[in-house]
Design an enzyme around this catalytic site. Sequence first.
Site, PDB file in Angstrom:
ATOM      1  N   TRP A  96      15.939  53.642 -22.944  1.00  0.00           N
ATOM      2  CA  TRP A  96      14.723  54.036 -22.419  1.00  0.00           C
ATOM      3  C   TRP A  96      13.800  54.410 -23.643  1.00  0.00           C
ATOM      4  O   TRP A  96      12.545  54.333 -23.549  1.00  0.00           O
ATOM      5  CB  TRP A  96      14.715  54.973 -21.306  1.00  0.00           C
ATOM      6  CG  TRP A  96      13.463  55.589 -20.716  1.00  0.00           C
ATOM      7  CD1 TRP A  96      12.873  55.188 -19.916  1.00  0.00           C
ATOM      8  CD2 TRP A  96      12.900  57.011 -21.446  1.00  0.00           C
ATOM      9  NE1 TRP A  96      11.627  56.053 -19.863  1.00  0.00           N
ATOM     10  CE2 TRP A  96      11.707  57.250 -20.546  1.00  0.00           C
ATOM     11  CE3 TRP A  96      13.224  57.741 -22.291  1.00  0.00           C
ATOM     12  CZ2 TRP A  96      10.927  58.081 -20.988  1.00  0.00           C
ATOM     13  CZ3 TRP A  96      12.282  58.976 -22.510  1.00  0.00           C
ATOM     14  CH2 TRP A  96      11.210  58.903 -21.807  1.00  0.00           C
ATOM     15  N   HIS A  97      14.439  55.151 -24.509  1.00  0.00           N
ATOM     16  CA  HIS A  97      13.837  55.689 -25.627  1.00  0.00           C
ATOM     17  C   HIS A  97      13.135  54.515 -26.583  1.00  0.00           C
ATOM     18  O   HIS A  97      12.270  54.796 -27.485  1.00  0.00           O
ATOM     19  CB  HIS A  97      14.676  56.647 -26.573  1.00  0.00           C
ATOM     20  CG  HIS A  97      14.737  57.950 -25.909  1.00  0.00           C
ATOM     21  ND1 HIS A  97      15.729  58.189 -24.947  1.00  0.00           N
ATOM     22  CD2 HIS A  97      14.168  59.013 -26.216  1.00  0.00           C
ATOM     23  CE1 HIS A  97      15.522  59.237 -24.541  1.00  0.00           C
ATOM     24  NE2 HIS A  97      14.785  59.954 -25.243  1.00  0.00           N
ATOM     25  N   GLY A  98      13.636  53.361 -26.457  1.00  0.00           N
ATOM     26  CA  GLY A  98      13.461  52.378 -27.539  1.00  0.00           C
ATOM     27  C   GLY A  98      14.101  51.046 -27.427  1.00  0.00           C
ATOM     28  O   GLY A  98      15.333  51.183 -27.119  1.00  0.00           O
TER      29      GLY A  98
END
Length: 237
Positions: A96-98
């Site tokens: 989800w962060h990248g």
Amino acid sequence: STLTLGMVLFAIQIYGDFSGYSYIARGVSRLLGIELMQNFRHPYFATNITDFWRRWHISLSSWLRDYLYIPLGGNRGSRLFTYRNLFLTMLLGGLWHGANWTFVAWGAIHGVALAVHKAWMEFRGKDRKADSGPLTLRNFPAQLAGWMATMSVVLVAWVFFRAKTFNGAFSYLKEIVEWRGAFEPSTAILTGGMVLWILVIDLPQSRRDDPAAIFRWNPLLRGLCYAVFVLLMLTLE
């Protein structure tokens, strides 16, 4: 070494970034009569990885719990099923962060740590909150060991979170283990100052459970603290 201090400084930086904008959002919302949830609760005081995620980015961890962990089955099933769900939840949380495998590795490290901690507490036959209760002289050694283990996991995971490639992350960790990198007094002083900054702000808030604890200090002491904070910010610039 300087590399180890750099790892600590990044942990403080990312905490300052995330918690800073959360406090700004809460403060502005209060001016408009809106009360937002507390998003950080002194995470670097956590004495186990489960407690860390109860304190770190609470809105995100709540979302991961409600929309990933529980739909996957949560703890409804065998122990291995629960451990799998913890791991997958954090794995997806890392993604989800990248769109980078280093973020997935960050999530995987936390997923494994959460599963191991849950297994350890079940093996001991104690509730997961037992190791994160009030600090006493009797439980100080256990709490200290738990804090050191927790921070070791968090700091190593931050290396993968920050690195652009696996090679970069492993190279950095290898140089730390081999104790490479010259010791720079200026970096040590900066790191000590930033750690002190965390303690000055977070410790009173944590002990009183009051985000505005610093505003009740003597005005002269508070002014001195503000001056030190400004000097630290100028140093970082």
